[in-house]
Design an enzyme around this catalytic site. Sequence first.
Site, PDB file in Angstrom:
ATOM      1  N   ASN A   9       0.868  -1.180   0.000  1.00  0.00           N
ATOM      2  CA  ASN A   9       0.000   0.000   0.000  1.00  0.00           C
ATOM      3  C   ASN A   9       0.902   1.227   0.000  1.00  0.00           C
ATOM      4  O   ASN A   9       1.445   1.598   1.030  1.00  0.00           O
ATOM      5  CB  ASN A   9      -0.904  -0.018   1.250  1.00  0.00           C
ATOM      6  CG  ASN A   9      -1.792   1.201   1.346  1.00  0.00           C
ATOM      7  OD1 ASN A   9      -1.874   1.993   0.399  1.00  0.00           O
ATOM      8  ND2 ASN A   9      -2.458   1.356   2.483  1.00  0.00           N
ATOM      9  N   TRP A  10       1.051   1.804  -1.198  1.00  0.00           N
ATOM     10  CA  TRP A  10       1.981   2.946  -1.319  1.00  0.00           C
ATOM     11  C   TRP A  10       1.408   4.220  -0.693  1.00  0.00           C
ATOM     12  O   TRP A  10       2.121   5.190  -0.523  1.00  0.00           O
ATOM     13  CB  TRP A  10       2.300   3.214  -2.785  1.00  0.00           C
ATOM     14  CG  TRP A  10       3.170   2.174  -3.445  1.00  0.00           C
ATOM     15  CD1 TRP A  10       3.616   0.993  -2.907  1.00  0.00           C
ATOM     16  CD2 TRP A  10       3.688   2.233  -4.786  1.00  0.00           C
ATOM     17  NE1 TRP A  10       4.379   0.327  -3.834  1.00  0.00           N
ATOM     18  CE2 TRP A  10       4.444   1.050  -4.991  1.00  0.00           C
ATOM     19  CE3 TRP A  10       3.595   3.160  -5.834  1.00  0.00           C
ATOM     20  CZ2 TRP A  10       5.097   0.776  -6.190  1.00  0.00           C
ATOM     21  CZ3 TRP A  10       4.238   2.890  -7.033  1.00  0.00           C
ATOM     22  CH2 TRP A  10       4.985   1.716  -7.210  1.00  0.00           C
ATOM     23  N   LYS A  11       0.119   4.235  -0.439  1.00  0.00           N
ATOM     24  CA  LYS A  11      -0.551   5.451   0.074  1.00  0.00           C
ATOM     25  C   LYS A  11      -0.223   6.635  -0.851  1.00  0.00           C
ATOM     26  O   LYS A  11      -0.127   6.434  -2.064  1.00  0.00           O
ATOM     27  CB  LYS A  11      -0.143   5.703   1.531  1.00  0.00           C
ATOM     28  CG  LYS A  11      -0.358   4.458   2.395  1.00  0.00           C
ATOM     29  CD  LYS A  11      -0.216   4.702   3.867  1.00  0.00           C
ATOM     30  CE  LYS A  11      -0.419   3.384   4.606  1.00  0.00           C
ATOM     31  NZ  LYS A  11      -0.413   3.539   6.063  1.00  0.00           N
ATOM     32  N   HIS A  97      -9.771   1.483   4.356  1.00  0.00           N
ATOM     33  CA  HIS A  97      -8.535   1.642   5.131  1.00  0.00           C
ATOM     34  C   HIS A  97      -8.804   2.618   6.285  1.00  0.00           C
ATOM     35  O   HIS A  97      -9.585   3.557   6.143  1.00  0.00           O
ATOM     36  CB  HIS A  97      -7.415   2.179   4.233  1.00  0.00           C
ATOM     37  CG  HIS A  97      -6.083   2.135   4.890  1.00  0.00           C
ATOM     38  ND1 HIS A  97      -5.689   3.102   5.788  1.00  0.00           N
ATOM     39  CD2 HIS A  97      -5.078   1.240   4.820  1.00  0.00           C
ATOM     40  CE1 HIS A  97      -4.478   2.784   6.241  1.00  0.00           C
ATOM     41  NE2 HIS A  97      -4.079   1.668   5.665  1.00  0.00           N
ATOM     42  N   GLY A 175       2.037   2.421  10.812  1.00  0.00           N
ATOM     43  CA  GLY A 175       3.019   3.498  10.641  1.00  0.00           C
ATOM     44  C   GLY A 175       3.688   3.908  11.941  1.00  0.00           C
ATOM     45  O   GLY A 175       4.370   4.932  11.987  1.00  0.00           O
ATOM     46  N   SER A 215       2.911  -2.030  10.467  1.00  0.00           N
ATOM     47  CA  SER A 215       4.360  -2.116  10.701  1.00  0.00           C
ATOM     48  C   SER A 215       4.966  -3.479  10.361  1.00  0.00           C
ATOM     49  O   SER A 215       5.902  -3.921  11.017  1.00  0.00           O
ATOM     50  CB  SER A 215       4.701  -1.711  12.144  1.00  0.00           C
ATOM     51  OG  SER A 215       4.306  -0.369  12.383  1.00  0.00           O
ATOM     52  N   GLY A 236       2.468  -0.951   4.366  1.00  0.00           N
ATOM     53  CA  GLY A 236       2.644   0.445   3.993  1.00  0.00           C
ATOM     54  C   GLY A 236       4.111   0.781   3.822  1.00  0.00           C
ATOM     55  O   GLY A 236       4.727   0.492   2.795  1.00  0.00           O
ATOM     56  N   GLY A 237       4.707   1.365   4.860  1.00  0.00           N
ATOM     57  CA  GLY A 237       6.076   1.894   4.797  1.00  0.00           C
ATOM     58  C   GLY A 237       7.086   0.954   4.162  1.00  0.00           C
ATOM     59  O   GLY A 237       7.850   1.366   3.271  1.00  0.00           O
TER      60      GLY A 237
HETATM   61  P1  PGA Z   1       2.418   0.390   7.735  1.00  0.00           P
HETATM   62  O1  PGA Z   1       0.973   0.625   7.069  1.00  0.00           O
HETATM   63  O2  PGA Z   1       2.940  -0.919   7.177  1.00  0.00           O
HETATM   64  O3  PGA Z   1       3.242   1.566   7.311  1.00  0.00           O
HETATM   65  O4  PGA Z   1       2.207   0.320   9.202  1.00  0.00           O
HETATM   66  C1  PGA Z   1       0.095  -0.434   6.840  1.00  0.00           C
HETATM   67  C2  PGA Z   1      -1.170   0.081   6.203  1.00  0.00           C
HETATM   68  O5  PGA Z   1      -1.618   1.181   6.564  1.00  0.00           O
HETATM   69  O6  PGA Z   1      -1.762  -0.581   5.347  1.00  0.00           O
END
Ligand code: PGA
Length: 253
Positions: A9-11, A97, A175, A215, A236-237
Amino acid sequence: MRKQIAAANWKMNKTLSEGEQLLKGILSGMGDVKDHQQVVFAIPFPYLLKSNETIGAKKNTFVAAQNCHHKTSGAYTGEVSVDMLESICIKYCIVGHSERREYFSENNSMLAEKVNLCLSKSIVPIFCCGEPLNIREAGIQNEFVEKQLQESLFHLDAEAIQQVVIAYEPIWAIGTGKTASSDQAQDMHQHIRAVLAQQFGKDIAANVSILYGGSVKGSNAKEIFSQPDVDGGLVGGASLVADEFLQIIQSLK
Ligand code: PGA
C-alpha cells in the site's frame, strides 16, 4: 490452500518515475510466486494504467486501487468509480482503510456499498478492519472488529464473501513501528475466522484470506505470516523499499 497475499500500500507516496523504478526493482527481484501466492500493489490512481502495463502477464501479480467511490457515477468531483477501475482492468481495490475512515469519514454502511460495487465488477475488495488504541486498551477489540464485519460484509452470501480479502490492521500499529505481536495477530485472525464461520459456515470461512497490516517489515514478516490464520500482509512503509518488500514476499507461506 487459501490465497497467501503480499499487498503493498503505497498510500500518497512516489512520483510516476519513482514508482516505476520501485515496481521494476521488485518485479525483477521476485521471480515467480507459487500458485497459491499473490502479490498486489495498491498504488496511486494516476499510475494504475501504466503500472498494469509494466506488470504485464507476470504470474499472480496485480495492481490495486487504494479506494473507489460508493456510487456508480455522477456528480462526485474528484472521485473514481468501480466502472472506471474495471475499464482499465483493475482486479483489486482496498476498501475502508483506517486512514479513509478517519480522514474521509467513511463508515461501515458506505463501505458495504463499496464492497458490493467492487464485487459486481469482479474486483476483489481488500476490506480493512481494526481497532484504535483506546479500544485495545479497554479489551473490547474483538467486539469492535466484529461490528465492522457485520455492518459491511454480513449482507453478502456465501459465494460473495469468498471473493473478499480481509485485512486486519490495528490502528495503533499502522506506521508507528509498533507491530502487534504474532500472538496478538493470530488471536484476532482466529476471532475473525470464527465470526465468519458463525455467519457463513466453517468451510466458507476457511477459504477467506485474512491479511495482517501494521508495521510489517522484512524482519518480522516471516514470524507473523507463519501464524495459522494469517494469510499474508498489507504493507505500507516497508512496501516503499524494494528489498524490504521482496523479503516480505519471500516470507509468504
Ligand atoms: P504500515 O501501514 O505498514 O506503514 O504500518 C500499513 C497500512 O496502513 O496498510
